[in-house]
Enzyme design. Structure first.
Site, PDB file in Angstrom:
ATOM      1  N   HIS A   1       2.938   0.496   0.913  1.00 15.51           N
ATOM      2  CA  HIS A   1       4.204   0.013   1.486  1.00 15.51           C
ATOM      3  C   HIS A   1       4.097  -0.299   2.980  1.00 15.51           C
ATOM      4  O   HIS A   1       5.106  -0.332   3.676  1.00 15.51           O
ATOM      5  CB  HIS A   1       5.330   1.032   1.230  1.00 15.51           C
ATOM      6  CG  HIS A   1       5.721   1.136  -0.220  1.00 15.51           C
ATOM      7  ND1 HIS A   1       6.540   2.121  -0.717  1.00 15.51           N
ATOM      8  CD2 HIS A   1       5.394   0.368  -1.287  1.00 15.51           C
ATOM      9  CE1 HIS A   1       6.699   1.939  -2.021  1.00 15.51           C
ATOM     10  NE2 HIS A   1       6.010   0.891  -2.392  1.00 15.51           N
TER      11      HIS A   1
ATOM     12  N   THR B   1       6.340  12.301  -5.277  1.00 16.33           N
ATOM     13  CA  THR B   1       7.016  11.016  -5.434  1.00 16.33           C
ATOM     14  C   THR B   1       7.989  11.117  -6.603  1.00 16.33           C
ATOM     15  O   THR B   1       7.682  11.744  -7.614  1.00 16.33           O
ATOM     16  CB  THR B   1       6.025   9.842  -5.613  1.00 16.33           C
ATOM     17  OG1 THR B   1       6.770   8.659  -5.891  1.00 16.33           O
ATOM     18  CG2 THR B   1       4.999  10.072  -6.691  1.00 16.33           C
TER      19      THR B   1
END
Ligand code: OAD
Length: 241
Positions: free
Chosen positions: A121, A190
Site C-alpha cells: 500500500h 490484519t
C-alpha cells in the site's frame, strides 16, 4: 490446543519451511502506538475513508486530505518498532528467503531491520507529484505548506494507495512471486477484509502452504487457517522466532 503448544508447532514448521512469508497489517504496529483502521479505536470509526483516502477526496479537498496525513505523519515520526517487528527482522537473519508483504505504510518493518519487505500500500514517507508523477522520500514534519507542491508546480500527494486505486505494479508482481513459492505464511494483525491481501492466505493454502494467523481476535479468514493464535503479535512472534 493451548497457545504454548500452538506456538511450538508453528516454531517447528517455521524451522523446516524453505520460503516462509509474513503478511502484516495494522495490528503489528498497534503495540507501537499506531492506531489500526478497524476495531474499537480504529481510524475508520472516527474518520470517513471516502473523504480522506480516495483520489476523489484529494481532487475535491487536497488540504483536508493532507491534514489527515500530516496528523498521521506526526504521530508516526514519534513511534518505534516493537517486539513483533524486531522478531520478524530476526527471522530474516535466520532464514534468508523470508520476506514480508505488508499493507502498512508506516515503514516500521524497515526501521526494525527487515530488508525483504514489499509495501503493498505504499509508504507514508514518500510523496508523489499528482501532475508529473515524480516521487521522492520526504520526512518533513510538519510540511512547510499544506498541500505541498512539486517543483513543477503540481500538487504533491502521499505515496500511499487509496481506496479505488491500483496497487503498485512492482510490489504486486513481487507479491505474487512470493505467494507462488511460499510453503508457510504467517498472517499477522490484519482484519482480512481489504482485497487483494485478504485472499492471499487462501491462495497459498490451496497450493499446499501451511497458514498461520496471529491476531487479537478471529477474522473472516480464521476458518481457513491451519493454526490460529489469538494474542498480541508482540508477545507471540518473539516466542515463535
Ligand atoms: P485493520 O485495522 O483492518 O485490522 C487490524 C487487525 O489487527 C484487526 O484484526 C485486529 O484484531 C488486529 N490487532 C490489533 N492489535 C493487534 C496486536 N497487538 N496483535 C495482533 N493483532 C492485532 O488493519 P489492516 O487489516 O491492516 O488500506 O487494514 C487493511 C487496509 O485497510 C489498510 O492497509 C488500509 C486500511 O484502510 C488503505 O488505506 C488502502
Amino acid at each position: 490446543m493451548d497457545t504454548s503448544r500452538q506456538i511450538e508447532e508453528v516454531r517447528e514448521r517455521l524451522e523446516r519451511a524453505r520460503r516462509p512469508v509474513a503478511l502484516t497489517g495494522a495490528g503489528i504496529s498497534a503495540e507501537s502506538g499506531v492506531p489500526t483502521f478497524r476495531g474499537k479505536d480504529g481510524l475508520w470509526r472516527n474518520y470517513r475513508a471516502e473523504e480522506l483516502a480516495t483520489p476523489e477526496a484529494f481532487r475535491k479537498d487536497p488540504e483536508l486530505v493532507w491534514e489527515f496525513y500530516e496528523w498521521r505523519r506526526g504521530l508516526l515520526s514519534k513511534v518505534k518498532p516493537n517486539r513483533g517487528h524486531y522478531a520478524l527482522a530476526e527471522l530474516e537473519k535466520k532464514k534468508e528467503e523470508f520476506a514480508i508483504i505488508t499493507q502498512n505504510v508506516d515503514g516500521l518493518h524497515s526501521l526494525a531491520g527487515s530488508r525483504n519487505v514489499v509495501e503493498l500500500h505504499g509508504n507514508i514517507w514518500v510523496v508523489r507529484c499528482a501532475v508529473c508523477g515524480k516521487e521522492k522520500e520526504d520526512r518533513t514534519v510538519p510540511m512547510e505548506e499544506i498541500p505541498p507542491r512539486c517543483s513543477c508546480g503540481g500538487l504533491l500527494r502521499p505515496g500511499v494507495v487509496w481506496f479505488g486505486e491500483m496497487l503498485p505494479v512492482d510490489a504486486l508482481n513481487k507479491t505474487y512471486e512470493l505467494l507462488e513459492n511460499t510453503d508457510l505464511m504467517l498472517v499477522i494483525g490484519t482484519s482480512g477484509v481489504v482485497q487483494p491481501a485478504a485472499s492471499f492466505a487462501t491462495m497459498v493454502k490451496q497450493r499446499g502452504a501451511f497458514v498461520v494467523e496471529i491476531n487479537l481476535e478471529r477474522t473472516p479468514v480464521s476458518s481457513f487457517m491451519d493454526v490460529v493464535i489469538n494474542g498480541r503479535a508482540g508477545d507471540i512472534l518473539p516466542q515463535i522466532v
